[in-house]
Design an enzyme around this catalytic site. Structure first.
Site, PDB file in Angstrom:
ATOM      1  N   CYS A  12       0.876  -1.181   0.000  1.00 50.66           N
ATOM      2  CA  CYS A  12       0.000   0.000   0.000  1.00 50.66           C
ATOM      3  C   CYS A  12       0.912   1.229   0.000  1.00 50.66           C
ATOM      4  O   CYS A  12       2.137   1.113   0.180  1.00 50.66           O
ATOM      5  CB  CYS A  12      -0.917   0.003   1.228  1.00 50.66           C
ATOM      6  SG  CYS A  12      -0.004   0.241   2.762  1.00 50.66           S
ATOM      7  N   HIS A  40       5.401  -5.909   8.129  1.00 47.64           N
ATOM      8  CA  HIS A  40       4.988  -7.252   8.539  1.00 47.64           C
ATOM      9  C   HIS A  40       5.130  -8.251   7.395  1.00 47.64           C
ATOM     10  O   HIS A  40       4.138  -8.817   6.922  1.00 47.64           O
ATOM     11  CB  HIS A  40       3.528  -7.241   9.000  1.00 47.64           C
ATOM     12  CG  HIS A  40       3.357  -6.716  10.386  1.00 47.64           C
ATOM     13  ND1 HIS A  40       4.226  -6.990  11.400  1.00 47.64           N
ATOM     14  CD2 HIS A  40       2.408  -5.936  10.922  1.00 47.64           C
ATOM     15  CE1 HIS A  40       3.833  -6.391  12.495  1.00 47.64           C
ATOM     16  NE2 HIS A  40       2.742  -5.736  12.236  1.00 47.64           N
ATOM     17  N   HIS A  73       2.993   3.009  11.146  1.00 51.35           N
ATOM     18  CA  HIS A  73       2.002   3.298  12.201  1.00 51.35           C
ATOM     19  C   HIS A  73       2.400   4.533  13.013  1.00 51.35           C
ATOM     20  O   HIS A  73       1.604   5.032  13.800  1.00 51.35           O
ATOM     21  CB  HIS A  73       1.951   2.154  13.223  1.00 51.35           C
ATOM     22  CG  HIS A  73       1.585   0.836  12.658  1.00 51.35           C
ATOM     23  ND1 HIS A  73       0.483   0.658  11.875  1.00 51.35           N
ATOM     24  CD2 HIS A  73       2.138  -0.388  12.810  1.00 51.35           C
ATOM     25  CE1 HIS A  73       0.396  -0.619  11.549  1.00 51.35           C
ATOM     26  NE2 HIS A  73       1.391  -1.275  12.086  1.00 51.35           N
ATOM     27  N   HIS A 123      -2.950  -1.022  19.888  1.00 56.16           N
ATOM     28  CA  HIS A 123      -2.363  -0.973  18.542  1.00 56.16           C
ATOM     29  C   HIS A 123      -1.298   0.138  18.484  1.00 56.16           C
ATOM     30  O   HIS A 123      -1.509   1.232  19.012  1.00 56.16           O
ATOM     31  CB  HIS A 123      -3.467  -0.705  17.506  1.00 56.16           C
ATOM     32  CG  HIS A 123      -3.014  -0.919  16.103  1.00 56.16           C
ATOM     33  ND1 HIS A 123      -2.258   0.009  15.429  1.00 56.16           N
ATOM     34  CD2 HIS A 123      -3.184  -1.950  15.250  1.00 56.16           C
ATOM     35  CE1 HIS A 123      -1.995  -0.442  14.215  1.00 56.16           C
ATOM     36  NE2 HIS A 123      -2.542  -1.634  14.082  1.00 56.16           N
ATOM     37  N   GLU A 125      -0.475   2.231  16.269  1.00 56.93           N
ATOM     38  CA  GLU A 125      -0.955   3.515  15.725  1.00 56.93           C
ATOM     39  C   GLU A 125      -1.650   4.334  16.817  1.00 56.93           C
ATOM     40  O   GLU A 125      -1.469   5.561  16.902  1.00 56.93           O
ATOM     41  CB  GLU A 125      -1.930   3.242  14.562  1.00 56.93           C
ATOM     42  CG  GLU A 125      -2.478   4.524  13.966  1.00 56.93           C
ATOM     43  CD  GLU A 125      -3.489   4.286  12.856  1.00 56.93           C
ATOM     44  OE1 GLU A 125      -3.360   3.292  12.122  1.00 56.93           O
ATOM     45  OE2 GLU A 125      -4.411   5.107  12.728  1.00 56.93           O
ATOM     46  N   THR A 163      -6.848   4.277  11.403  1.00 54.70           N
ATOM     47  CA  THR A 163      -6.973   4.196   9.940  1.00 54.70           C
ATOM     48  C   THR A 163      -7.441   2.819   9.458  1.00 54.70           C
ATOM     49  O   THR A 163      -8.100   2.707   8.432  1.00 54.70           O
ATOM     50  CB  THR A 163      -5.629   4.516   9.256  1.00 54.70           C
ATOM     51  OG1 THR A 163      -4.626   3.671   9.799  1.00 54.70           O
ATOM     52  CG2 THR A 163      -5.246   5.964   9.414  1.00 54.70           C
ATOM     53  N   CYS A 192      -8.620   4.476   6.348  1.00 52.40           N
ATOM     54  CA  CYS A 192      -7.885   4.287   5.098  1.00 52.40           C
ATOM     55  C   CYS A 192      -8.653   3.222   4.310  1.00 52.40           C
ATOM     56  O   CYS A 192      -8.934   2.151   4.848  1.00 52.40           O
ATOM     57  CB  CYS A 192      -6.471   3.806   5.384  1.00 52.40           C
ATOM     58  SG  CYS A 192      -5.655   3.191   3.905  1.00 52.40           S
ATOM     59  N   SER A 222       0.406 -11.055   9.260  1.00 54.59           N
ATOM     60  CA  SER A 222      -0.205  -9.809   8.799  1.00 54.59           C
ATOM     61  C   SER A 222      -1.727  -9.923   8.924  1.00 54.59           C
ATOM     62  O   SER A 222      -2.352 -10.779   8.291  1.00 54.59           O
ATOM     63  CB  SER A 222       0.194  -9.554   7.336  1.00 54.59           C
ATOM     64  OG  SER A 222      -0.770  -8.755   6.693  1.00 54.59           O
ATOM     65  N   SER A 266       1.362  -5.347   3.039  1.00 57.56           N
ATOM     66  CA  SER A 266       2.809  -5.323   3.299  1.00 57.56           C
ATOM     67  C   SER A 266       3.560  -6.350   2.450  1.00 57.56           C
ATOM     68  O   SER A 266       4.702  -6.697   2.759  1.00 57.56           O
ATOM     69  CB  SER A 266       3.071  -5.543   4.790  1.00 57.56           C
ATOM     70  OG  SER A 266       2.285  -6.587   5.282  1.00 57.56           O
TER      71      SER A 266
HETATM   72  S1  SF4 Z   1      -3.021   3.877   6.589  1.00 58.87           S
HETATM   73 FE1  SF4 Z   1      -2.013   1.872   6.762  1.00 58.87          FE
HETATM   74  S2  SF4 Z   1      -3.026   0.606   5.184  1.00 58.87           S
HETATM   75 FE2  SF4 Z   1      -3.485   2.748   4.715  1.00 58.87          FE
HETATM   76  S3  SF4 Z   1      -1.926   3.372   3.238  1.00 58.87           S
HETATM   77 FE3  SF4 Z   1      -1.204   3.945   5.292  1.00 58.87          FE
HETATM   78  S4  SF4 Z   1       0.051   2.213   5.958  1.00 58.87           S
HETATM   79 FE4  SF4 Z   1      -1.189   1.492   4.242  1.00 58.87          FE
END
Ligand code: SF4
Length: 283
Positions: A12, A40, A73, A123, A125, A163, A192, A222, A266
């Site tokens: 991504c 990951h 993250h 998490h 993030e 996200t 996201c 993952s 990933s």
């Molecule tokens: S928020 Fe997470 S899944 Fe979305 S683009 Fe960013 S790293 Fe990738």
């Protein structure tokens, strides 16, 4: 018979950026360190480690003058400060979408909103996000929790989401807030769409091509790769989950069937391409 690769496959945007930043730092000849896995995926990590990167588990293992690349993250503010204070150059590989949530939350907090986050407290993030906020912040992940916290109130509350929070639960929250006319709740869309887009594409392909064999490519640890595998299983597809082409070579497939290849966020594009090329030789 043939082999099709999902349009949304490979890294991504956020993981691609983190990988590129790590490669750039390595090319510049720096000693490069990751606090835990940057990505990951064992193959992606092996590619970076083969170029000289090292994975460590604590700040003290990163020497002064080295470069530390943060995960997509993000990392907690005090950890970044600790690294800088030790003379480590921190390369911020936080995904721009994750960064946006940090910036928005901080801004809304400054405007007087109480912050509620839809997500998992443990998490990384969320741990990073919390470190940038100072006031009262609540993290909720299910209906009973948000009902308890938000049902009654009058002071302004801003609700943001991790996200990668499941889209279905986010929509359940949005419907609930609308049905209950919670005028003091300001919902900020921060999801996201990447993981959901991959799931939607897989679901559509299976509906249109139920006989295709699904090959999910990605790390066994993952979470978003696992979601793709579970989805294909639930839809009744014959599905295989492999980390790379070597693992694929040991598997037996029924003959005269087409393949659909999908990957987690990933998984390097090169690994997806290798898997697809190998399958094309077989059909
Ligand atoms: S928020 Fe997470 S899944 Fe979305 S683009 Fe960013 S790293 Fe990738």
């Amino acid at each position: 018979m043939g082999v099709r690769v999902a349009l949304s496959s490979g890294f991504c945007e956020g993981v691609r950026r983190a990988f590129a930043l790590a490669e750039k730092a390595l090319l510049e000849g720096n000693p490069v360190f990751f606090l835990g896995e940057l990505i990951h995926n064992r193959d992606a990590m092996a590619m970076l480690c083969a170029k000289g990167a090292r994975v460590v588990s604590c700040v003290e293992d990163i020497p002064c003058g080295a470069v530390a690349i943060t995960r997509s993250h993000g990392i907690p503010k005090d950890l970044a400060e600790n690294l800088s204070a030790r003379g480590v150059r921190v390369v911020d590989a936080t995904c721009p979408k994750v960064k946006r949530v940090q910036v928005l939350a901080k801004q809304l907090e400054g405007e007087g909103y109480k912050i509620v986050i839809l997500g998992e407290r443990s998490h990384p993030e969320i741990q990073a996000l919390l470190s940038y906020l100072h006031g009262e912040v609540t993290v909720v992940s299910e209906k009973s929790e948000w009902q308890r916290i938000l049902q009654k109130g009058s002071s302004p509350v801003a609700v943001l989401a991790q996200t990668t929070f499941p889209g279905a639960i986010f929509r359940e929250f949005a419907d609930w807030a609308q049905d209950n006319a919670l005028s003091w709740v300001h919902l900020v869309p921060t999801l996201c769409g990447e993981t959901e887009a991959r799931q939607r594409e897989l679901e559509k392909h299976i509906a249109e091509n139920p006989e295709d064999i699904v090959v999910v490519v990605g790390g066994k640890h993952s979470a978003n790769t696992r979601s793709l595998f579970v989805l294909a299983q639930r839809k009744g597809s014959l599905v295989f989950w492999v980390e790379n082409v070597e693992e694929l070579k040991s598997l037996q497939f029924p003959s005269n069937r087409s393949f659909f290849v999908v990957s987690g966020t990933s998984t390097p594009d090169s690994i997806v391409a290798e898997v697809a090329a190998y399958l094309r030789q077989r059909v």
